[in-house]
Design a protein around this motif. Structure first.
Motif, PDB file in Angstrom:
ATOM      1  N   PRO A   1       1.067  -1.145   0.185  1.00 55.57           N
ATOM      2  CA  PRO A   1       0.385  -0.096  -0.317  1.00 55.57           C
ATOM      3  C   PRO A   1       0.566   1.560   0.343  1.00 55.57           C
ATOM      4  O   PRO A   1       1.927   1.238   0.804  1.00 55.57           O
ATOM      5  N   GLN A   2       0.154   2.183  -0.842  1.00 56.10           N
ATOM      6  CA  GLN A   2       0.827   3.482  -0.606  1.00 56.10           C
ATOM      7  C   GLN A   2      -0.298   4.582  -0.268  1.00 56.10           C
ATOM      8  O   GLN A   2      -0.536   4.664  -0.855  1.00 56.10           O
ATOM      9  N   MET A   3       0.195   5.216   1.061  1.00 59.36           N
ATOM     10  CA  MET A   3      -1.207   5.772   1.304  1.00 59.36           C
ATOM     11  C   MET A   3      -0.716   7.244   0.177  1.00 59.36           C
ATOM     12  O   MET A   3      -2.189   8.157  -0.448  1.00 59.36           O
ATOM     13  N   PHE A   4      -0.326   7.349  -0.097  1.00 56.19           N
ATOM     14  CA  PHE A   4      -0.165   8.902  -1.753  1.00 56.19           C
ATOM     15  C   PHE A   4       1.594   8.580  -2.398  1.00 56.19           C
ATOM     16  O   PHE A   4       2.015   7.280  -1.839  1.00 56.19           O
ATOM     17  N   THR A   5       0.913   8.276  -3.581  1.00 59.08           N
ATOM     18  CA  THR A   5       1.573   8.723  -4.522  1.00 59.08           C
ATOM     19  C   THR A   5       1.696  10.359  -5.272  1.00 59.08           C
ATOM     20  O   THR A   5       1.625  11.019  -4.805  1.00 59.08           O
ATOM     21  N   LEU A   6       3.368  10.007  -6.173  1.00 54.31           N
ATOM     22  CA  LEU A   6       3.591  11.702  -7.267  1.00 54.31           C
ATOM     23  C   LEU A   6       3.160  10.983  -8.584  1.00 54.31           C
ATOM     24  O   LEU A   6       3.593  10.388  -9.044  1.00 54.31           O
ATOM     25  N   ASP A   7       3.178  12.388  -8.650  1.00 53.07           N
ATOM     26  CA  ASP A   7       2.190  12.556  -9.989  1.00 53.07           C
ATOM     27  C   ASP A   7       4.151  12.782 -10.882  1.00 53.07           C
ATOM     28  O   ASP A   7       4.700  12.800  -9.929  1.00 53.07           O
ATOM     29  N   ALA A   8       3.669  13.387 -11.959  1.00 54.90           N
ATOM     30  CA  ALA A   8       4.752  13.687 -12.764  1.00 54.90           C
ATOM     31  C   ALA A   8       6.087  14.828 -12.221  1.00 54.90           C
ATOM     32  O   ALA A   8       6.966  14.702 -12.820  1.00 54.90           O
ATOM     33  N   HIS A   9       5.566  15.565 -11.797  1.00 51.01           N
ATOM     34  CA  HIS A   9       5.909  17.477 -11.388  1.00 51.01           C
ATOM     35  C   HIS A   9       6.552  16.713  -9.480  1.00 51.01           C
ATOM     36  O   HIS A   9       6.232  18.204  -9.247  1.00 51.01           O
ATOM     37  N   GLY A  10       6.260  15.635  -9.388  1.00 53.40           N
ATOM     38  CA  GLY A  10       6.172  15.391  -7.718  1.00 53.40           C
ATOM     39  C   GLY A  10       5.739  16.373  -7.144  1.00 53.40           C
ATOM     40  O   GLY A  10       5.127  16.212  -5.465  1.00 53.40           O
TER      41      GLY A  10
ATOM     42  N   PRO B   1       2.709  14.847  -4.262  1.00 51.30           N
ATOM     43  CA  PRO B   1       1.771  13.845  -4.227  1.00 51.30           C
ATOM     44  C   PRO B   1       0.403  14.324  -3.758  1.00 51.30           C
ATOM     45  O   PRO B   1      -0.590  15.115  -3.929  1.00 51.30           O
ATOM     46  N   HIS B   2      -0.423  12.773  -4.149  1.00 45.72           N
ATOM     47  CA  HIS B   2      -2.076  13.030  -3.997  1.00 45.72           C
ATOM     48  C   HIS B   2      -2.132  11.308  -2.973  1.00 45.72           C
ATOM     49  O   HIS B   2      -1.488  10.596  -3.682  1.00 45.72           O
ATOM     50  N   ALA B   3      -3.368  10.910  -2.823  1.00 48.93           N
ATOM     51  CA  ALA B   3      -3.823  10.157  -1.678  1.00 48.93           C
ATOM     52  C   ALA B   3      -4.219   9.656  -3.513  1.00 48.93           C
ATOM     53  O   ALA B   3      -4.676   9.471  -3.805  1.00 48.93           O
ATOM     54  N   ASP B   4      -4.178   7.679  -2.633  1.00 48.17           N
ATOM     55  CA  ASP B   4      -3.845   7.026  -3.418  1.00 48.17           C
ATOM     56  C   ASP B   4      -5.471   6.622  -3.362  1.00 48.17           C
ATOM     57  O   ASP B   4      -5.922   5.799  -2.951  1.00 48.17           O
ATOM     58  N   ALA B   5      -6.125   6.504  -4.733  1.00 43.67           N
ATOM     59  CA  ALA B   5      -7.267   5.968  -4.457  1.00 43.67           C
ATOM     60  C   ALA B   5      -7.309   4.588  -4.479  1.00 43.67           C
ATOM     61  O   ALA B   5      -9.044   4.595  -3.650  1.00 43.67           O
ATOM     62  N   ASP B   6      -6.463   3.344  -5.309  1.00 40.66           N
ATOM     63  CA  ASP B   6      -6.730   2.176  -4.217  1.00 40.66           C
ATOM     64  C   ASP B   6      -7.332   1.757  -3.138  1.00 40.66           C
ATOM     65  O   ASP B   6      -7.015   0.722  -2.932  1.00 40.66           O
ATOM     66  N   PHE B   7      -6.131   2.733  -1.863  1.00 40.06           N
ATOM     67  CA  PHE B   7      -6.040   2.509  -0.405  1.00 40.06           C
ATOM     68  C   PHE B   7      -7.341   3.112   0.348  1.00 40.06           C
ATOM     69  O   PHE B   7      -7.888   3.297   1.412  1.00 40.06           O
ATOM     70  N   VAL B   8      -7.069   4.711   0.061  1.00 41.74           N
ATOM     71  CA  VAL B   8      -7.894   5.914   1.039  1.00 41.74           C
ATOM     72  C   VAL B   8      -8.584   6.025  -0.432  1.00 41.74           C
ATOM     73  O   VAL B   8      -8.894   6.631  -1.128  1.00 41.74           O
ATOM     74  N   SER B   9      -9.554   6.790   0.376  1.00 41.44           N
ATOM     75  CA  SER B   9     -11.275   7.708  -0.649  1.00 41.44           C
ATOM     76  C   SER B   9     -11.016   9.114   0.212  1.00 41.44           C
ATOM     77  O   SER B   9     -11.821   9.938  -0.236  1.00 41.44           O
ATOM     78  N   ARG B  10     -10.416   8.899   1.564  1.00 37.49           N
ATOM     79  CA  ARG B  10     -10.043  10.678   1.959  1.00 37.49           C
ATOM     80  C   ARG B  10      -8.893  10.456   3.224  1.00 37.49           C
ATOM     81  O   ARG B  10      -8.742   9.247   3.658  1.00 37.49           O
ATOM     82  N   ALA B  11      -8.149  11.366   3.348  1.00 36.91           N
ATOM     83  CA  ALA B  11      -6.966  11.163   3.686  1.00 36.91           C
ATOM     84  C   ALA B  11      -6.529  13.042   3.972  1.00 36.91           C
ATOM     85  O   ALA B  11      -6.240  14.044   2.978  1.00 36.91           O
ATOM     86  N   GLU B  12      -6.420  13.582   5.492  1.00 34.49           N
ATOM     87  CA  GLU B  12      -6.876  14.433   5.314  1.00 34.49           C
ATOM     88  C   GLU B  12      -6.678  15.841   6.998  1.00 34.49           C
ATOM     89  O   GLU B  12      -6.523  14.044   8.105  1.00 34.49           O
ATOM     90  N   VAL B  13      -6.076  16.098   7.202  1.00 33.92           N
ATOM     91  CA  VAL B  13      -5.765  17.226   8.466  1.00 33.92           C
ATOM     92  C   VAL B  13      -7.463  17.312   9.289  1.00 33.92           C
ATOM     93  O   VAL B  13      -7.563  18.007   8.577  1.00 33.92           O
ATOM     94  N   THR B  14      -7.890  16.470   9.836  1.00 36.55           N
ATOM     95  CA  THR B  14      -9.496  16.479  10.394  1.00 36.55           C
ATOM     96  C   THR B  14      -9.129  17.394  12.327  1.00 36.55           C
ATOM     97  O   THR B  14     -10.352  18.184  12.415  1.00 36.55           O
ATOM     98  N   ALA B  15      -8.107  17.717  12.446  1.00 34.35           N
ATOM     99  CA  ALA B  15      -7.909  18.918  13.434  1.00 34.35           C
ATOM    100  C   ALA B  15      -6.692  19.125  14.129  1.00 34.35           C
ATOM    101  O   ALA B  15      -5.512  18.693  13.715  1.00 34.35           O
ATOM    102  N   THR B  16      -6.647  20.890  14.281  1.00 32.66           N
ATOM    103  CA  THR B  16      -4.873  21.317  14.569  1.00 32.66           C
ATOM    104  C   THR B  16      -5.112  21.026  16.022  1.00 32.66           C
ATOM    105  O   THR B  16      -4.078  21.489  16.634  1.00 32.66           O
TER     106      THR B  16
END
Length: 598
Positions: free
Chosen positions: A99-108, A110-125
């Motif tokens: 599993p990779q929670m985030f992968t990189l596009d051609a310009h470096g 990061p994007h959440a990998d939709a095969d593993f996560v539907s959301r990945a986000e900061v939910t509290a600070t």
């Protein structure tokens, strides 16, 4: 990575694609000026060069089945990407099977990998930063167990540095986590940080099953040659060190797009043999040395793909060596080097954009790139000579006769090439001599090193180019500080505040009088650089974090410890039938889409 042309150094642990391999780097710069809090920059914050060059084919036009034979440098020494001897080939195996929670596009980016996560986000600070991962309900290991909080917690505990029995290369990011637990909803994992962490997207990529992280023995030894479970389009089927192969087979438990290939066979092939192996159809894809480009192009049925690599070449100046302890001398060296001419010599023959590198932390193919080299100053031979004079190095009136190092010098290990200036600078009757150390088997670095030596001769500096054995280059010379000047590379990263901190950290004196340098082999650093990168690493606002890394880069230039030269080229030969592969640059390969055209 092109290890034969740009040798690697000891490296910390990975994240998506090539963050794994921290190939060695060094530094140089020059210009005496005081930086204000708001450092100016030139250039743009958009990627200024292409990011990848792939043989793109729609999935519907890729045939089912087949085995892709992929030439690599070696059989991975470990399948555990978080160990110190993990390499680029370890990262390839991990990318295809874990599993990779985030992968990189051609310009470096990061994007959440939709095969593993539907959301990945900061939910509290407040009171603390919390990141919530909402996992896909179908995300399971090949043994049938759901991917969940136990896997995240196991990896955190193995990598946070609190148990020294785990032999991990880096604790970055994991050491800031205070808790990992199941979230309030099904399939959620909550990660709580003790202190804010901007680069949280770098974590849990790859993610290992809890069986790997449950004990030091499993982590240190068990995952070196096999993985207990997979959760990717492929799974490890066999590791054959005698044959030099790693076989990845289609994972029948994979819930995402079914892998087009039956198998990928990573095959260790020396670079000198790769053109012939492509022509003989015994490999399908191989990264090749730029010097082999013409030969590969002549082969029928073979195509070439070229893009900027996810790495950069640079000149390291040892700030603890002799005359180079004087910042004025380091600045003079930097101001004498024509970086554009060097970039042109390396990149123009390949048809890649000729652009000298103006940033230590972000590469031209990445979003966020900006040129901060103005903090050092542009090429200026007269200013360089004035800096040397101010440091007490006076130009001789008598000509000594110049002896230049020719381009492409392939001297054997142990050989010494001396580049004498026409009029040397000297102090107390002793000429200014700098020792440049290069690996013995690198035509590209031979050429670049010779060019730099001739540029330095123009300001009166004498250069001794010493060729050393590749296997001892880093440990015996770079890491130990046995050089004045050296050429080597670092990989680029999507997470500079985390990954580049040890490269530019100010050396710390040890009780025995030695320096603790982390990976700052130039041994040049400042408190301000450390503080800026620390602040960037804790800043959750992306724009503010970028401003901080921009200012840090300007100060790195002004500290005159490193001269970035150019973003390295990535040249890949592949059979014309191969689909969705090529020169990936920063981009994480879509392993399920690799295959052969119908």
């Amino acid at each position: 990575m092109n290890h034969s042309v740009y040798p690697p150094a000891p490296a910390p642990a990975p994240a998506p694609r090539r963050r794994a391999v921290r190939i060695a780097v060094a530094l140089t710069a020059g210009a005496l000026l005081t930086l204000a809090a708001g450092c100016s920059s030139s250039g743009t914050h958009a990627a200024s060069v292409p990011g990848a060059d792939l043989a793109k084919v729609a999935r519907a036009k890729v045939r089912d089945g087949g085995t892709l034979r992929w030439a690599v440098d070696s059989v991975p020494r470990t399948l555990n990407a978080y160990q110190s001897d993990a390499d680029a080939d370890t990262a390839t195996v991990a990318g295809a099977t874990l599993p990779q929670m985030f992968t990189l596009d051609a310009h470096g980016t990061p994007h959440a990998d939709a095969d593993f996560v539907s959301r990945a986000e900061v939910t509290a600070t407040e009171p603390r930063q919390v990141v919530t991962y909402t996992l896909r309900p179908q995300a399971r290991w090949s043994d049938g167990r759901a991917i969940g909080a136990d896997d995240f917690a196991g990896q955190w505990k193995a990598l946070n540095g609190r148990n020294s029995a785990y032999w991990t290369a880096s604790t970055a990011g994991y050491d800031r986590i205070s808790a990992v637990a199941a979230g309030p909803k099904a399939h959620q994992v909550e990660v709580t940080f003790a202190t804010p962490y901007a680069d949280w997207r770098s974590l849990f990529s790859p993610l290992y099953p809890k069986a790997v992280t449950s004990s030091p023995d499993a982590f240190n030894d068990g995952a070196r040659t096999k993985l207990p479970a997979a959760a990717g389009p492929f799974a490890v089927r066999a590791v054959d060190t005698k044959a030099g192969t790693v076989t990845l087979g289609r994972n029948p438990s994979w819930w995402g797009d079914r892998a087009k290939l039956d198998a990928i066979v990573l095959t260790a092939v020396p670079r000198a043999q790769r053109a012939a192996r492509l022509a003989a159809r015994t490999v399908d894809i191989a990264e090749i040395d730029p010097g082999a480009l013409a030969a590969v192009r002549r082969e029928p049925g073979v195509a070439v793909r070229k893009a900027p690599d996810a790495a950069y070449a640079q000149l390291a100046i040892n700030g603890t060596a002799g005359a180079l302890t004087d910042e004025r001398v380091r600045h003079a060296v930097a101001r004498a080097i024509d970086r554009k001419a060097i970039a042109r010599a390396v990149l123009k023959p390949l048809g890649l954009p000729v652009q000298p590198l103006g940033n230590h932390l972000v590469l031209p193919s990445q979003e966020g790139y900006a040129d901060h080299s103005s903090a050092l100053g542009k090429l200026d031979v007269q200013q360089a000579q004035a800096l040397l004079a101010d440091a007490g190095w006076q130009r001789s009136a008598a000509k000594t006769g110049e002896k230049a190092a020719g381009p492409g010098d392939t001297s054997a290990a142990g050989a010494l090439t001396v580049v004498e200036p026409a009029r040397a600078v000297a102090k107390n009757g002793k000429p200014l001599t700098l020792r440049m150390v290069l690996p013995s088997d690198s035509p590209t670095l031979d050429d670049v090193g010779g060019r730099i030596a001739r540029m330095l001769s123009g300001i009166g500096v004498r250069t001794e180019i010493s060729k050393v054995k590749d296997e001892s280059y880093f440990q015996d010379h770079i890491a130990s500080g046995d050089f004045d000047l050296a050429l080597y590379s670092w990989p680029g990263t999507a997470f500079p505040a985390t990954d580049d901190t040890p490269i530019f950290a100010k050396p710390v004196p040890a009780p025995d009088g030695s320096l603790t340098v982390a990976q700052n082999y130039s041994r040049v650093g400042t408190d301000q650089i450390d503080q800026l990168l620390t602040r960037a690493g804790a800043e959750l606002d992306a724009s503010t974090a970028r401003d901080l890394t921009d200012e840090a880069d300007s100060r790195i230039w002004a500290a005159a410890g490193s001269i970035p030269l150019y973003q390295r080229p990535e040249v890949v030969g592949l059979r014309t039938a191969v689909a969705n592969a090529g020169a990936f640059g920063f981009q994480t390969p879509s392993y399920a889409d690799l295959g052969f055209r119908k």
